[in-house]
Design a protein around this motif. Structure first.
Motif, mmCIF file in Angstrom:
data_model
loop_
_atom_site.group_PDB
_atom_site.id
_atom_site.type_symbol
_atom_site.label_atom_id
_atom_site.label_comp_id
_atom_site.label_asym_id
_atom_site.label_seq_id
_atom_site.Cartn_x
_atom_site.Cartn_y
_atom_site.Cartn_z
ATOM 1 N N ARG A 227 0.673 -1.114 -0.065
ATOM 2 C CA ARG A 227 0.231 -0.116 -0.158
ATOM 3 C C ARG A 227 0.797 1.304 0.034
ATOM 4 O O ARG A 227 0.573 2.148 -0.773
ATOM 5 C CB ARG A 227 -0.847 -0.104 1.321
ATOM 6 C CG ARG A 227 -1.923 -1.071 1.264
ATOM 7 C CD ARG A 227 -2.608 -1.054 2.623
ATOM 8 N NE ARG A 227 -3.713 -1.793 2.955
ATOM 9 C CZ ARG A 227 -4.123 -2.651 3.833
ATOM 10 N NH1 ARG A 227 -3.767 -2.145 4.903
ATOM 11 N NH2 ARG A 227 -5.016 -3.442 3.952
ATOM 12 N N CYS B 64 -9.139 8.573 8.997
ATOM 13 C CA CYS B 64 -7.579 8.259 9.103
ATOM 14 C C CYS B 64 -7.509 6.822 9.022
ATOM 15 O O CYS B 64 -8.284 5.922 9.354
ATOM 16 C CB CYS B 64 -7.065 8.823 10.232
ATOM 17 S SG CYS B 64 -7.160 8.045 11.725
ATOM 18 N N ASN B 65 -6.177 6.391 8.788
ATOM 19 C CA ASN B 65 -5.753 5.053 8.593
ATOM 20 C C ASN B 65 -6.374 4.214 9.465
ATOM 21 O O ASN B 65 -7.158 3.259 9.636
ATOM 22 C CB ASN B 65 -4.336 4.921 8.471
ATOM 23 C CG ASN B 65 -3.759 3.610 7.831
ATOM 24 O OD1 ASN B 65 -4.710 2.650 7.769
ATOM 25 N ND2 ASN B 65 -2.498 3.469 7.531
ATOM 26 N N ASP C 95 -9.646 1.693 9.788
ATOM 27 C CA ASP C 95 -9.597 0.220 10.059
ATOM 28 C C ASP C 95 -10.573 -0.360 11.107
ATOM 29 O O ASP C 95 -11.496 -1.339 10.875
ATOM 30 C CB ASP C 95 -8.005 -0.206 10.556
ATOM 31 C CG ASP C 95 -7.761 -1.686 10.735
ATOM 32 O OD1 ASP C 95 -8.429 -2.334 9.982
ATOM 33 O OD2 ASP C 95 -7.038 -1.927 11.708
ATOM 34 N N ARG D 44 -10.979 5.248 3.983
ATOM 35 C CA ARG D 44 -9.703 5.154 5.003
ATOM 36 C C ARG D 44 -8.597 5.625 4.474
ATOM 37 O O ARG D 44 -8.256 4.975 3.291
ATOM 38 C CB ARG D 44 -9.884 3.755 5.353
ATOM 39 C CG ARG D 44 -8.550 3.122 6.140
ATOM 40 C CD ARG D 44 -8.370 1.901 6.590
ATOM 41 N NE ARG D 44 -7.143 1.322 7.036
ATOM 42 C CZ ARG D 44 -6.692 0.273 7.309
ATOM 43 N NH1 ARG D 44 -7.348 -0.799 6.891
ATOM 44 N NH2 ARG D 44 -5.430 0.155 7.820
ATOM 45 N N GLU D 45 -7.979 6.299 4.769
ATOM 46 C CA GLU D 45 -6.585 6.839 4.394
ATOM 47 C C GLU D 45 -5.687 5.607 4.651
ATOM 48 O O GLU D 45 -5.747 5.179 5.810
ATOM 49 C CB GLU D 45 -6.115 8.264 5.153
ATOM 50 C CG GLU D 45 -4.925 8.900 4.496
ATOM 51 C CD GLU D 45 -3.904 8.308 4.502
ATOM 52 O OE1 GLU D 45 -2.828 8.006 3.438
ATOM 53 O OE2 GLU D 45 -3.312 7.588 5.514
ATOM 54 N N MET D 46 -4.650 5.214 3.483
ATOM 55 C CA MET D 46 -4.098 3.813 3.652
ATOM 56 C C MET D 46 -2.617 4.040 3.981
ATOM 57 O O MET D 46 -2.130 2.834 4.222
ATOM 58 C CB MET D 46 -4.403 3.238 2.469
ATOM 59 C CG MET D 46 -5.873 2.791 2.300
ATOM 60 S SD MET D 46 -6.867 1.870 3.482
ATOM 61 C CE MET D 46 -5.938 0.308 3.453
ATOM 62 N N CYS D 47 -2.212 5.142 3.863
ATOM 63 C CA CYS D 47 -0.565 5.290 4.086
ATOM 64 C C CYS D 47 -0.097 6.078 4.999
ATOM 65 O O CYS D 47 1.224 6.291 4.739
ATOM 66 C CB CYS D 47 -0.136 5.791 2.212
ATOM 67 S SG CYS D 47 -0.495 4.688 0.999
ATOM 68 N N SER E 147 -8.120 -0.006 -2.348
ATOM 69 C CA SER E 147 -7.011 0.823 -2.001
ATOM 70 C C SER E 147 -6.571 1.620 -3.348
ATOM 71 O O SER E 147 -5.695 0.952 -4.032
ATOM 72 C CB SER E 147 -5.743 0.232 -1.227
ATOM 73 O OG SER E 147 -6.366 -0.342 0.073
#
Ligand code: IPM
Ligand code: MG
Length: 362
Positions: free
Chosen positions: A98, A244-245, A249, A136-139, A269
């Motif tokens: 990701r 946020c990530n 989650d 969802r922000e993934m990084c 994603s």
């Protein structure tokens, strides 16, 4: 048209469900006259066993040249206790993939299925018409930010992470969220803990700034704890939840309650927000379920719907994605489902039934 897909089965039930997803993808390709070129590689524990890394850099560079990446599931007890570098990218192959692909725009849609109502904890009338898109922000965020580590402090072990976001990270993600809101119901709920944490104050500030450029989108800011309660009590009031990530989650599993099972949930994603066609990683939300390995009863629907999202966002074929969703509805209508959602069918039976519906397409 020809599309190249990198397929990473991973661990546990990963290989069984990935196979189901690919069988469906091939059936659609045949129907729609598309060419799929599928490349296979390793990720997760199986990759560790062979290469002493959870995701090889070579795999990432192959991924970057494909149209899309399909992932089954990663991890399992065998690899949980390995003592490796503290960087999340080194601990988890998915995290590395990701991060290095910059697949920051996480989409985790959750639908209510009337056929599975009894699998939900809701009374009749409380959950119908619910459909939530957790973004969802993934990084970034606490799952990646530095510094992090473990040391001795006052004669005891101490471990720490950093919950940090740059304004650029927040802005590019929020812009995607507002763009998507315009394609949906023109509303969005952003969640944070800005009542107690600096990084979430910045989160709220930047989301507010972005919202000024999207005056047509109704935005609400909720504290995450309160939002959790409201999603559980009254899910139908939500459309997009921007997170946020870390909260993304949690909230994608939480919102999953309305579907009746984690096995039903797909995810994407994406390397760009879904305005045009973009590269992306597609995987079911559920884990590797080591207890189900080889039993042949893993729910393939989360994977199949992830394949649907791939057709939509990475191949530009929303029409085919909608038809996959329709096929899933038809299969559920006749009660063909795996035990995790109350049925008695096997992975193969569900997959074959979906393919049969696809073969009926004109
Ligand atoms: C998910 C999973 C992963 C995550 C794990 C397996 C690293 O929980 O995709 O939701 O935390 O992102
Ligand atoms: Mg998760």
């Amino acid at each position: 048209m020809k599309y190249t897909v990198l397929a990473l089965a991973g661990d546990g039930i990963g290989p069984e469900i990935l196979r189901a997803g690919i069988d469906v993808a091939n059936a659609i390709a045949k129907k729609a006259d598309l060419e799929l070129d599928i490349i296979y590689d390793l990720i997760g524990g199986v990759c560790w066993d062979k290469h002493q890394t959870f995701c090889r850099s070579k795999t990432v560079s192959v991924a970057q040249k494909t149209n899309a990446v399909l992932v089954g599931a990663v991890g399992g007890p065998k690899w949980d206790t390995l003592k490796i570098d503290v960087l999340p990218e080194e601990r988890d192959g998915l995290m590395k993939l990701r991060k290095e692909m910059r697949a920051f725009f996480g989409m985790r849609p959750v639908k209510y299925y009337p056929q599975l109502h009894d699998q939900t904890p809701y009374a009749r009338g409380k959950v119908e018409n619910s459909e939530i898109m957790v973004l969802r922000e993934m990084c970034g965020g606490v799952m990646f930010a530095q510094p992090r580590g473990k040391k001795n402090k006052k004669n005891q072990r101490y471990a720490y992470d950093t919950a940090g976001y740059t304004e650029t990270e927040i802005r590019q993600f929020a812009v995607g969220g507002f763009e998507l809101a315009r394609l949906r119901k023109n509303r969005l709920v952003s969640i944070d803990k800005s009542n107690v944490m600096e990084s979430y104050r910045l989160w709220r500030e930047v989301v507010q700034e972005v919202s000024r450029e999207y005056k047509d989108v109704e935005v609400k800011h909720l504290y995450a704890d309160n939002c959790a309660f409201q999603i559980a009590m009254n899910p139908a009031q939500f459309d997009i939840v921007l997170a946020c990530n870390f909260l993304g989650d949690l909230f994608s599993d939480l919102a999953g309650i309305i579907s009746g099972g984690l096995g039903m949930l797909p995810s994407a994603s994406l390397c760009e927000p879904p305005i045009g066609v973009t590269q992306g990683i597609y995987e079911p939300v559920h884990g590797s379920a080591p207890d189900l390995i080889g039993a042949g009863i893993a729910n393939p629907i989360g994977m199949i719907l992830s394949v649907g999202m791939m057709f939509d966002y990475s191949f530009g074929r929303k029409d085919l994605s909608e038809r996959i969703e329709h096929a899933i509805q038809q299969v559920l209508d006749v009660g063909c489902m795996t035990p995790d959602v109350g049925g008695a069918a096997s992975t193969d039976e569900v997959t074959k039934k979906v393919i049969k519906e696809i073969q009926k397409w004109p």
